[in-house]
Scaffold this motif. Structure first.
Motif, PDB file in Angstrom:
ATOM      1  N   GLY A  68       0.812  -1.220   0.000  1.00 22.49           N
ATOM      2  CA  GLY A  68       0.000   0.000   0.000  1.00 22.49           C
ATOM      3  C   GLY A  68       0.837   1.258   0.000  1.00 22.49           C
ATOM      4  O   GLY A  68       0.543   2.226  -0.710  1.00 22.49           O
ATOM      5  N   GLY A  69       1.922   1.254   0.787  1.00 20.41           N
ATOM      6  CA  GLY A  69       2.765   2.439   0.871  1.00 20.41           C
ATOM      7  C   GLY A  69       3.534   2.713  -0.403  1.00 20.41           C
ATOM      8  O   GLY A  69       3.646   3.867  -0.837  1.00 20.41           O
ATOM      9  N   ILE A  70       4.055   1.674  -1.037  1.00 18.27           N
ATOM     10  CA  ILE A  70       4.850   1.892  -2.243  1.00 18.27           C
ATOM     11  C   ILE A  70       3.957   2.315  -3.405  1.00 18.27           C
ATOM     12  O   ILE A  70       4.362   3.106  -4.275  1.00 18.27           O
ATOM     13  N   VAL A  71       2.711   1.841  -3.430  1.00 13.69           N
ATOM     14  CA  VAL A  71       1.758   2.278  -4.446  1.00 13.69           C
ATOM     15  C   VAL A  71       1.425   3.762  -4.250  1.00 13.69           C
ATOM     16  O   VAL A  71       1.345   4.535  -5.211  1.00 13.69           O
ATOM     17  N   ARG A  72       1.253   4.182  -2.987  1.00 15.67           N
ATOM     18  CA  ARG A  72       0.975   5.596  -2.716  1.00 15.67           C
ATOM     19  C   ARG A  72       2.120   6.490  -3.183  1.00 15.67           C
ATOM     20  O   ARG A  72       1.899   7.603  -3.682  1.00 15.67           O
ATOM     21  N   ASP A  73       3.356   6.028  -3.004  1.00 18.06           N
ATOM     22  CA  ASP A  73       4.510   6.828  -3.431  1.00 18.06           C
ATOM     23  C   ASP A  73       4.454   7.118  -4.922  1.00 18.06           C
ATOM     24  O   ASP A  73       4.820   8.218  -5.367  1.00 18.06           O
ATOM     25  N   VAL A  74       4.023   6.142  -5.694  1.00 17.26           N
ATOM     26  CA  VAL A  74       3.919   6.323  -7.146  1.00 17.26           C
ATOM     27  C   VAL A  74       2.738   7.228  -7.498  1.00 17.26           C
ATOM     28  O   VAL A  74       2.846   8.127  -8.343  1.00 17.26           O
ATOM     29  N   ILE A  75       1.617   7.023  -6.830  1.00 15.01           N
ATOM     30  CA  ILE A  75       0.424   7.832  -7.108  1.00 15.01           C
ATOM     31  C   ILE A  75       0.682   9.302  -6.830  1.00 15.01           C
ATOM     32  O   ILE A  75       0.253  10.184  -7.594  1.00 15.01           O
ATOM     33  N   CYS A  76       1.393   9.594  -5.730  1.00 15.50           N
ATOM     34  CA  CYS A  76       1.523  11.009  -5.362  1.00 15.50           C
ATOM     35  C   CYS A  76       2.452  11.783  -6.291  1.00 15.50           C
ATOM     36  O   CYS A  76       2.568  12.997  -6.184  1.00 15.50           O
ATOM     37  N   MET A  77       3.091  11.105  -7.236  1.00 14.02           N
ATOM     38  CA  MET A  77       3.818  11.802  -8.290  1.00 14.02           C
ATOM     39  C   MET A  77       2.914  12.100  -9.486  1.00 14.02           C
ATOM     40  O   MET A  77       3.329  12.756 -10.434  1.00 14.02           O
ATOM     41  N   VAL A  82      11.702  -7.940   3.517  1.00 16.59           N
ATOM     42  CA  VAL A  82      10.540  -7.860   2.632  1.00 16.59           C
ATOM     43  C   VAL A  82      10.647  -6.577   1.819  1.00 16.59           C
ATOM     44  O   VAL A  82      10.367  -5.480   2.307  1.00 16.59           O
ATOM     45  N   ASN A  83      11.114  -6.713   0.579  1.00 16.98           N
ATOM     46  CA  ASN A  83      11.251  -5.569  -0.322  1.00 16.98           C
ATOM     47  C   ASN A  83       9.998  -5.440  -1.188  1.00 16.98           C
ATOM     48  O   ASN A  83       9.453  -6.446  -1.649  1.00 16.98           O
ATOM     49  N   VAL A  84       9.569  -4.209  -1.401  1.00 14.86           N
ATOM     50  CA  VAL A  84       8.399  -3.956  -2.243  1.00 14.86           C
ATOM     51  C   VAL A  84       8.733  -2.848  -3.233  1.00 14.86           C
ATOM     52  O   VAL A  84       9.394  -1.865  -2.897  1.00 14.86           O
ATOM     53  N   GLY A  85       8.294  -3.026  -4.466  1.00 14.57           N
ATOM     54  CA  GLY A  85       8.534  -2.033  -5.496  1.00 14.57           C
ATOM     55  C   GLY A  85       7.298  -1.833  -6.349  1.00 14.57           C
ATOM     56  O   GLY A  85       6.452  -2.728  -6.445  1.00 14.57           O
ATOM     57  N   CYS A  86       7.182  -0.666  -6.949  1.00 13.46           N
ATOM     58  CA  CYS A  86       6.034  -0.360  -7.806  1.00 13.46           C
ATOM     59  C   CYS A  86       6.488   0.495  -8.982  1.00 13.46           C
ATOM     60  O   CYS A  86       7.330   1.386  -8.826  1.00 13.46           O
ATOM     61  N   VAL A  87       5.940   0.207 -10.151  1.00 13.45           N
ATOM     62  CA  VAL A  87       6.203   0.976 -11.364  1.00 13.45           C
ATOM     63  C   VAL A  87       4.901   1.628 -11.813  1.00 13.45           C
ATOM     64  O   VAL A  87       3.836   0.990 -11.790  1.00 13.45           O
ATOM     65  N   GLY A  88       4.978   2.890 -12.223  1.00 17.88           N
ATOM     66  CA  GLY A  88       3.810   3.599 -12.734  1.00 17.88           C
ATOM     67  C   GLY A  88       4.147   4.330 -14.016  1.00 17.88           C
ATOM     68  O   GLY A  88       5.324   4.534 -14.340  1.00 17.88           O
ATOM     69  N   ILE A  89       3.135   4.732 -14.750  1.00 17.89           N
ATOM     70  CA  ILE A  89       3.314   5.464 -16.005  1.00 17.89           C
ATOM     71  C   ILE A  89       2.458   6.730 -15.954  1.00 17.89           C
ATOM     72  O   ILE A  89       1.386   6.737 -15.335  1.00 17.89           O
ATOM     73  N   MET A  90       2.935   7.780 -16.589  1.00 14.07           N
ATOM     74  CA  MET A  90       2.218   9.056 -16.528  1.00 14.07           C
ATOM     75  C   MET A  90       2.592   9.934 -17.711  1.00 14.07           C
ATOM     76  O   MET A  90       3.628   9.739 -18.359  1.00 14.07           O
ATOM     77  N   LYS A  91       1.719  10.897 -18.009  1.00  9.73           N
ATOM     78  CA  LYS A  91       2.081  11.967 -18.923  1.00  9.73           C
ATOM     79  C   LYS A  91       2.976  12.948 -18.177  1.00  9.73           C
ATOM     80  O   LYS A  91       2.747  13.240 -17.003  1.00  9.73           O
ATOM     81  N   LYS A  92       3.979  13.464 -18.842  1.00 11.40           N
ATOM     82  CA  LYS A  92       4.879  14.405 -18.187  1.00 11.40           C
ATOM     83  C   LYS A  92       4.119  15.614 -17.634  1.00 11.40           C
ATOM     84  O   LYS A  92       4.476  16.156 -16.590  1.00 11.40           O
ATOM     85  N   ALA A  93       3.052  16.004 -18.329  1.00  6.59           N
ATOM     86  CA  ALA A  93       2.275  17.166 -17.905  1.00  6.59           C
ATOM     87  C   ALA A  93       1.544  16.931 -16.592  1.00  6.59           C
ATOM     88  O   ALA A  93       1.107  17.887 -15.934  1.00  6.59           O
TER      89      ALA A  93
END
Length: 365
Positions: A126-135, A204-215
């Motif tokens: 949950g935390g690593i997903v939030r880190d990606v979302i908040c960008m 316990v390592n957790v990672g998340c990848v996200g995609i976004m428009k630069k804008a």
């Protein structure tokens, strides 16, 4: 909302240590002595809110006091042509093509998983997903490298108060799969490694990848005149002292179980969509997820980045239960929460977006 003064100016070393332990600060005697000198110079005693806030900021989890020098020497200075934002934000942002960027975050959730493997691993996701979302990015994939003691490790060799590797393994795998499935994000890669060196403390390592428009890139900052809006889950006593707990040596004592946060993927899924919609409508000026230290870290870090201060009304925070003290609300690490900075003229429209998704949102400062 009441606050209480804590008498440290006349405390001796034994009393300072007792205050740190009794309040769950996990501060060393040297750090407590430093606080004593500071408040003696100010000619006043600290409040419970101030001491708890400082303890969060000085924790291993938040300030990397043991590893900072190594990171600065070998990691922080690395430059690459694809880097857009690295190190300075909640997740790394790298160029994908002319119009798009990908976001990557990676961390460990070892102590919580060793105490409560299902919840510790689930809230790590949950935390690593939030880190990606908040960008401002849409999470699309998870990665989980895991390290345990041998599953056939003899119970007669197991140290006192240490949970068996098979119990930890089953709980961690279930926590990762359940949380990821409920928010619709697949685990696409990872590894599992077994060695006796991990019997005392699994990794316990957790990672998340996200995609976004630069804008759509969002920064973790607030500027003078903006309104701070808390969105997502309600605030409770779960996860209090999570970051200070992560700074101490594990003993296996169950008293730390309350320091493990409680994940809520059913809240996270609509919260994620509401944030991405609001960001796409340019209603969000900046945002930060509530991870270690809760409000105390989110407010301080966003305002520090924007060069301003903030006035926070803790009585407006929606609670899971009545009777929380001011310091408990301030440092609670209850999950599925974000702090959003928004221009005053956009507040009503922002709140309407979250209301449409049936997600709590309230202006707190």
């Amino acid at each position: 909302m009441r606050r209480f003064e804590v008498g440290i100016r006349d405390a001796n070393d034994e009393e300072l240590t007792r205050i740190s332990e009794g309040m769950g600060l996990s501060l060393s005697l040297e750090e407590m002595q430093r606080l004593k000198r500071y408040f003696a110079a100010k000619e006043r005693e600290p409040t419970d809110v101030e001491l708890q806030s400082i303890a969060q900021a000085w924790s291993e989890h938040c300030c990397y006091k043991s590893s900072k020098n190594v990171l600065q020497k070998f990691i922080f200075g690395i430059e690459a042509p694809q880097n857009m934002l690295v190190i300075k934000e909640d997740a790394g942002v790298l160029e994908f093509d002319k119009d798009h960027a990908y976001v990557f975050a990676f961390e460990s959730h070892n102590h919580p998983s060793a105490i409560e493997p299902y919840g510790g691993a689930a809230t790590g996701i949950g935390g690593i997903v939030r880190d990606v979302i908040c960008m401002g990015a849409q999470p699309i994939a998870l990665i989980d490298p895991l390290f345990f003691g041998p599953l056939d490790y003899g119970y007669d060799k197991l140290p006192a108060e240490v949970k068996h590797p098979r119990f930890l393994f089953n709980g961690v795998v279930a926590g990762i799969s359940d949380y990821g499935n409920r928010i619709g994000i697949p685990t696409c890669a990872g590894m599992v490694y077994f060695d006796e060196g991990y019997v005392g403390n699994c990794v316990v390592n957790v990672g998340c990848v996200g995609i976004m428009k630069k804008a759509d890139l969002s920064r973790s900052m607030a500027k003078q005149g903006e309104v701070l809006v808390l969105v997502g889950g309600k605030t409770g006593r779960d996860g209090i002292h999570g970051v200070t707990f992560a700074s101490v040596e594990l003993t296996g004592e169950e008293e730390f179980r309350s320091a493990v946060q409680l994940g809520d993927p059913i809240t996270k899924e609509p919260l994620m969509h509401a944030i991405l919609e609001a960001n796409g409508k340019r209603l969000i000026s900046g945002m930060k997820d509530f991870g270690g230290g809760g409000l105390s870290c989110a407010v301080n870090e966003m305002c520090h980045a924007g060069g301003c201060g903030a006035e926070i009304h803790l009585e407006r925070v929606k609670l899971k239960e009545e009777g929380l003290s001011a310091w408990e609300i301030w440092v609670s690490e209850s999950q599925e929460r974000f702090l959003i900075a928004v221009e005053p003229d956009n507040v009503d429209e922002l709140l309407a977006v979250f209301d449409k998704w049936d997600v709590d949102a309230v202006a707190i400062g």
